[in-house]
Scaffold this motif. Structure first.
Motif, PDB file in Angstrom:
ATOM      1  N   ILE A  96       0.853  -1.183   0.000  1.00 17.14           N
ATOM      2  CA  ILE A  96       0.000   0.000   0.000  1.00 17.14           C
ATOM      3  C   ILE A  96       0.892   1.238   0.000  1.00 17.14           C
ATOM      4  O   ILE A  96       1.617   1.497   0.956  1.00 17.14           O
ATOM      5  CB  ILE A  96      -0.942   0.017   1.216  1.00 17.14           C
ATOM      6  N   ILE A  97       0.839   1.994  -1.082  1.00 11.31           N
ATOM      7  CA  ILE A  97       1.655   3.199  -1.231  1.00 11.31           C
ATOM      8  C   ILE A  97       0.934   4.422  -0.671  1.00 11.31           C
ATOM      9  O   ILE A  97       1.548   5.282  -0.028  1.00 11.31           O
ATOM     10  CB  ILE A  97       2.008   3.423  -2.713  1.00 11.31           C
ATOM     11  N   GLN A 121       2.486   6.481 -13.044  1.00 10.56           N
ATOM     12  CA  GLN A 121       1.426   5.479 -13.057  1.00 10.56           C
ATOM     13  C   GLN A 121       0.059   6.092 -12.749  1.00 10.56           C
ATOM     14  O   GLN A 121      -0.960   5.601 -13.235  1.00 10.56           O
ATOM     15  CB  GLN A 121       1.755   4.355 -12.073  1.00 10.56           C
ATOM     16  N   LEU A 122       0.031   7.154 -11.963  1.00 13.60           N
ATOM     17  CA  LEU A 122      -1.236   7.841 -11.715  1.00 13.60           C
ATOM     18  C   LEU A 122      -1.729   8.526 -12.990  1.00 13.60           C
ATOM     19  O   LEU A 122      -2.922   8.495 -13.304  1.00 13.60           O
ATOM     20  CB  LEU A 122      -1.074   8.872 -10.590  1.00 13.60           C
ATOM     21  N   ARG A 123      -0.808   9.144 -13.729  1.00 11.22           N
ATOM     22  CA  ARG A 123      -1.202   9.789 -14.988  1.00 11.22           C
ATOM     23  C   ARG A 123      -1.728   8.767 -15.993  1.00 11.22           C
ATOM     24  O   ARG A 123      -2.664   9.044 -16.750  1.00 11.22           O
ATOM     25  CB  ARG A 123      -0.006  10.548 -15.585  1.00 11.22           C
ATOM     26  N   GLU A 124      -1.131   7.579 -15.995  1.00 11.85           N
ATOM     27  CA  GLU A 124      -1.588   6.526 -16.898  1.00 11.85           C
ATOM     28  C   GLU A 124      -3.029   6.115 -16.593  1.00 11.85           C
ATOM     29  O   GLU A 124      -3.717   5.578 -17.466  1.00 11.85           O
ATOM     30  CB  GLU A 124      -0.658   5.314 -16.806  1.00 11.85           C
ATOM     31  N   LYS A 125      -3.459   6.348 -15.360  1.00 12.50           N
ATOM     32  CA  LYS A 125      -4.826   6.032 -14.967  1.00 12.50           C
ATOM     33  C   LYS A 125      -5.718   7.281 -14.945  1.00 12.50           C
ATOM     34  O   LYS A 125      -6.796   7.265 -14.340  1.00 12.50           O
ATOM     35  CB  LYS A 125      -4.828   5.360 -13.594  1.00 12.50           C
ATOM     36  N   ASP A 126      -5.222   8.358 -15.573  1.00 11.42           N
ATOM     37  CA  ASP A 126      -5.982   9.613 -15.688  1.00 11.42           C
ATOM     38  C   ASP A 126      -6.273  10.246 -14.328  1.00 11.42           C
ATOM     39  O   ASP A 126      -7.308  10.899 -14.154  1.00 11.42           O
ATOM     40  CB  ASP A 126      -7.302   9.393 -16.456  1.00 11.42           C
ATOM     41  N   PHE A 135      -6.674   5.291  -1.932  1.00  5.74           N
ATOM     42  CA  PHE A 135      -5.744   4.170  -1.793  1.00  5.74           C
ATOM     43  C   PHE A 135      -4.992   3.953  -3.099  1.00  5.74           C
ATOM     44  O   PHE A 135      -5.575   4.078  -4.179  1.00  5.74           O
ATOM     45  CB  PHE A 135      -6.473   2.870  -1.433  1.00  5.74           C
ATOM     46  N   ALA A 136      -3.716   3.618  -2.990  1.00  3.91           N
ATOM     47  CA  ALA A 136      -2.916   3.200  -4.142  1.00  3.91           C
ATOM     48  C   ALA A 136      -2.097   1.995  -3.707  1.00  3.91           C
ATOM     49  O   ALA A 136      -1.357   2.073  -2.722  1.00  3.91           O
ATOM     50  CB  ALA A 136      -2.009   4.326  -4.632  1.00  3.91           C
ATOM     51  N   SER A 141       2.881  -7.543  -9.456  1.00  5.04           N
ATOM     52  CA  SER A 141       3.255  -7.511 -10.873  1.00  5.04           C
ATOM     53  C   SER A 141       3.920  -6.199 -11.265  1.00  5.04           C
ATOM     54  O   SER A 141       4.454  -6.069 -12.367  1.00  5.04           O
ATOM     55  CB  SER A 141       2.012  -7.724 -11.747  1.00  5.04           C
ATOM     56  N   GLY A 142       3.881  -5.191 -10.362  1.00  4.49           N
ATOM     57  CA  GLY A 142       4.449  -3.886 -10.660  1.00  4.49           C
ATOM     58  C   GLY A 142       3.414  -2.863 -11.092  1.00  4.49           C
ATOM     59  O   GLY A 142       3.722  -1.675 -11.203  1.00  4.49           O
ATOM     60  N   SER A 143       2.188  -3.300 -11.344  1.00  3.52           N
ATOM     61  CA  SER A 143       1.132  -2.371 -11.716  1.00  3.52           C
ATOM     62  C   SER A 143       0.602  -1.667 -10.463  1.00  3.52           C
ATOM     63  O   SER A 143       0.771  -2.150  -9.340  1.00  3.52           O
ATOM     64  CB  SER A 143      -0.010  -3.103 -12.427  1.00  3.52           C
ATOM     65  N   LEU A 144      -0.036  -0.513 -10.658  1.00  2.00           N
ATOM     66  CA  LEU A 144      -0.558   0.270  -9.548  1.00  2.00           C
ATOM     67  C   LEU A 144      -2.082   0.258  -9.598  1.00  2.00           C
ATOM     68  O   LEU A 144      -2.684   0.658 -10.596  1.00  2.00           O
ATOM     69  CB  LEU A 144      -0.052   1.709  -9.624  1.00  2.00           C
ATOM     70  N   SER A 145      -2.702  -0.225  -8.531  1.00  2.00           N
ATOM     71  CA  SER A 145      -4.158  -0.189  -8.415  1.00  2.00           C
ATOM     72  C   SER A 145      -4.544   1.044  -7.614  1.00  2.00           C
ATOM     73  O   SER A 145      -3.984   1.293  -6.549  1.00  2.00           O
ATOM     74  CB  SER A 145      -4.676  -1.449  -7.708  1.00  2.00           C
ATOM     75  N   VAL A 146      -5.493   1.807  -8.132  1.00  2.00           N
ATOM     76  CA  VAL A 146      -5.845   3.092  -7.526  1.00  2.00           C
ATOM     77  C   VAL A 146      -7.342   3.142  -7.227  1.00  2.00           C
ATOM     78  O   VAL A 146      -8.168   2.775  -8.057  1.00  2.00           O
ATOM     79  CB  VAL A 146      -5.476   4.268  -8.458  1.00  2.00           C
ATOM     80  N   ILE A 147      -7.670   3.597  -6.017  1.00  2.00           N
ATOM     81  CA  ILE A 147      -9.052   3.845  -5.630  1.00  2.00           C
ATOM     82  C   ILE A 147      -9.169   5.328  -5.304  1.00  2.00           C
ATOM     83  O   ILE A 147      -8.506   5.826  -4.392  1.00  2.00           O
ATOM     84  CB  ILE A 147      -9.465   2.999  -4.412  1.00  2.00           C
ATOM     85  N   GLU A 148      -9.994   6.023  -6.065  1.00  2.00           N
ATOM     86  CA  GLU A 148     -10.140   7.457  -5.870  1.00  2.00           C
ATOM     87  C   GLU A 148     -11.058   7.762  -4.688  1.00  2.00           C
ATOM     88  O   GLU A 148     -11.896   6.942  -4.294  1.00  2.00           O
ATOM     89  CB  GLU A 148     -10.699   8.115  -7.128  1.00  2.00           C
ATOM     90  N   LYS A 149     -10.905   8.954  -4.142  1.00  2.00           N
ATOM     91  CA  LYS A 149     -11.763   9.397  -3.053  1.00  2.00           C
ATOM     92  C   LYS A 149     -13.179   9.606  -3.569  1.00  2.00           C
ATOM     93  O   LYS A 149     -13.385  10.099  -4.671  1.00  2.00           O
ATOM     94  CB  LYS A 149     -11.239  10.707  -2.458  1.00  2.00           C
TER      95      LYS A 149
END
Length: 220
Positions: A96-97, A121-126, A135-136, A141-149
């Motif tokens: 968890i970053i 990686q955040l820009r890649e997810k817009d 949460f990020a 695998s090196g990919s970043l999963s992002v949950i927006e507020k």
């Protein structure tokens, strides 16, 4: 002419063999390859190319190592499926970053992950701003999963939580218990209240927003 024909035949042969090997190894997206998968794929590719170019080398001398690699990878995949400890050893754990809007610099340093990596990686997810992230999670695998507020109708931030596994394959995740300020004893007592007395029979258990999700292992 005979040389070109030999190269063509070998190319078709190894194309078919590699296709068969990948089918046996299972379906995964390129970005989700484990370290084991990646190593095997690179080695198989190198073997195939060298055999196509070196036409004086018997093709069976390349086919056998490729098949042997397939068997090794398949066996390790079975072990990985049955052993959480082995999966963690080979693939590592998700990290968890950003946790509830707060960046965990210590976690970033442990993963040798810098702010340039995060912003890219955040820009890649817009995602335009880190402030928009609840949460990020840096996956194995090196990919970043992002949950927006999320926002309430009045525009104020809405608090939520992510799924943090407390039990996987019958083993308690002590690190995740510490993350939510709970103990092994607390978890066992709460599960007993719900009728689950043997954690070894639980394939997956998580706790979020005050509720448990429990899945029992399938009977073999």
């Amino acid at each position: 002419m005979e040389v070109y024909l030999t190269i063509a035949v070998r190319t078709i042969l190894f194309y078919a063999l590699i296709l068969l090997i990948f089918r046996v190894m299972g379906k995964r997206e390129i970005g989700e390859l484990s370290i084991l998968d990646l190593v095997v794929f690179v080695m198989i590719g190198e073997l195939a190319v060298s055999s196509i170019i070196e036409i004086t080398k018997p093709w069976i001398h390349t086919a056998l190592p490729m098949i042997f690699l397939m068997i090794i990878q398949y066996a390790l995949a079975v072990v990985s499926l049955k052993s959480k400890r082995f999966r963690d050893l080979v693939d590592g754990k998700p990290t968890i970053i950003i946790n509830k809007g707060k960046i965990d610099e210590n976690a970033m340093r442990k993963q040798r992950y810098n702010f340039d990596d995060l912003l890219t990686q955040l820009r890649e997810k817009d995602i335009r701003s880190i402030a928009d992230v609840e949460f990020a999670i840096l996956e194995s695998s090196g990919s970043l999963s992002v949950i927006e507020k999320m926002n309430n109708p009045n525009g104020e931030p809405k608090e939520g939580d992510i799924t943090i596994p407390l039990i996987i394959d019958g083993a308690i995740e002590e690190e995740n218990l510490l993350r939510i300020n709970k103990t092994n004893f607390w978890l066992r007592q709460e599960l007993k209240k719900l009728g689950y007395r043997d954690v070894r029979k639980i394939s997956f258990c998580s706790y979020e927003n005050g509720k448990f999700f429990v899945d029992i292992m399938d009977e073999q």
